[in-house]
Every structure is written in structure tokens, then in C-alpha cells.
Design a protein around this motif. Sequence first.
Motif, PDB file in Angstrom:
ATOM      1  N   LEU A  21      17.599 -14.097 -14.749  1.00  0.00           N
ATOM      2  CA  LEU A  21      18.459 -12.928 -14.528  1.00  0.00           C
ATOM      3  C   LEU A  21      19.743 -13.300 -13.791  1.00  0.00           C
ATOM      4  O   LEU A  21      20.820 -12.786 -14.107  1.00  0.00           O
ATOM      5  CB  LEU A  21      17.697 -11.853 -13.745  1.00  0.00           C
ATOM      6  N   PHE A  25      22.941 -12.620 -15.988  1.00  0.00           N
ATOM      7  CA  PHE A  25      23.575 -11.355 -15.606  1.00  0.00           C
ATOM      8  C   PHE A  25      24.088 -11.319 -14.175  1.00  0.00           C
ATOM      9  O   PHE A  25      24.552 -10.273 -13.714  1.00  0.00           O
ATOM     10  CB  PHE A  25      22.580 -10.202 -15.800  1.00  0.00           C
ATOM     11  N   GLU A  26      23.968 -12.438 -13.464  1.00  0.00           N
ATOM     12  CA  GLU A  26      24.336 -12.495 -12.048  1.00  0.00           C
ATOM     13  C   GLU A  26      23.635 -11.374 -11.257  1.00  0.00           C
ATOM     14  O   GLU A  26      24.223 -10.729 -10.393  1.00  0.00           O
ATOM     15  CB  GLU A  26      25.849 -12.414 -11.873  1.00  0.00           C
ATOM     16  N   PHE A  27      22.354 -11.167 -11.580  1.00  0.00           N
ATOM     17  CA  PHE A  27      21.552 -10.131 -10.930  1.00  0.00           C
ATOM     18  C   PHE A  27      20.324 -10.777 -10.295  1.00  0.00           C
ATOM     19  O   PHE A  27      19.490 -11.355 -10.998  1.00  0.00           O
ATOM     20  CB  PHE A  27      21.114  -9.070 -11.946  1.00  0.00           C
ATOM     21  N   ASP A  28      20.223 -10.691  -9.001  1.00  0.00           N
ATOM     22  CA  ASP A  28      19.093 -11.256  -8.254  1.00  0.00           C
ATOM     23  C   ASP A  28      18.069 -10.141  -8.029  1.00  0.00           C
ATOM     24  O   ASP A  28      18.235  -9.299  -7.153  1.00  0.00           O
ATOM     25  CB  ASP A  28      19.587 -11.838  -6.928  1.00  0.00           C
ATOM     26  N   LEU A  29      17.018 -10.145  -8.839  1.00  0.00           N
ATOM     27  CA  LEU A  29      16.010  -9.087  -8.780  1.00  0.00           C
ATOM     28  C   LEU A  29      15.275  -9.076  -7.450  1.00  0.00           C
ATOM     29  O   LEU A  29      15.012  -8.014  -6.883  1.00  0.00           O
ATOM     30  CB  LEU A  29      15.012  -9.240  -9.933  1.00  0.00           C
ATOM     31  N   ALA A  32      17.463  -7.501  -4.970  1.00  0.00           N
ATOM     32  CA  ALA A  32      17.597  -6.070  -5.249  1.00  0.00           C
ATOM     33  C   ALA A  32      16.366  -5.290  -4.780  1.00  0.00           C
ATOM     34  O   ALA A  32      16.476  -4.195  -4.255  1.00  0.00           O
ATOM     35  CB  ALA A  32      17.826  -5.841  -6.742  1.00  0.00           C
TER      36      ALA A  32
END
Length: 65
Positions: A21, A25-29, A32
Motif C-alpha cells: 500500500l 498509494f503512499e498509504f500507510d495502513l 492510519a
Amino acid sequence: MKTLDSIALILLIVGGLNWLLVGLFEFDLVAAIFGGQDAILSKIVYVLVGLSALYCIKLFGRIKD
């Protein structure tokens, strides 16, 4: 040891999916869910994933040609 192997594998999968991720998507789950990269719970998860990776190094000995 089978339980510890399973937990380590689950943590490695979580870590791998998190990196997927981040890369796509540069999204750190993890960040988050647990309140940011600097949150203590996020750091605990990161450390547990890292320790799981170190633990799973032993699995190379089980690989057969």
C-alpha cells in the motif's frame, strides 16, 4: 513452535501488505489505524513485524531443493 510460526507469518503478511500500500498509494495502513507513524501502537506493530522477519530467517533451513 507451530503457533509462533503462524503468528510470525501473519505479521509478515500484514507488513508486506502495508508496504504494498505504501509503494502503490503512499498509504500507510498501520499508521492510519493506530494514529500515525509516531504513535506508540504503530511503532509496536512495526517492531513486531521486524522481529517476525528475523524469526522467519530460520525457515531458510527448511527449504528443500
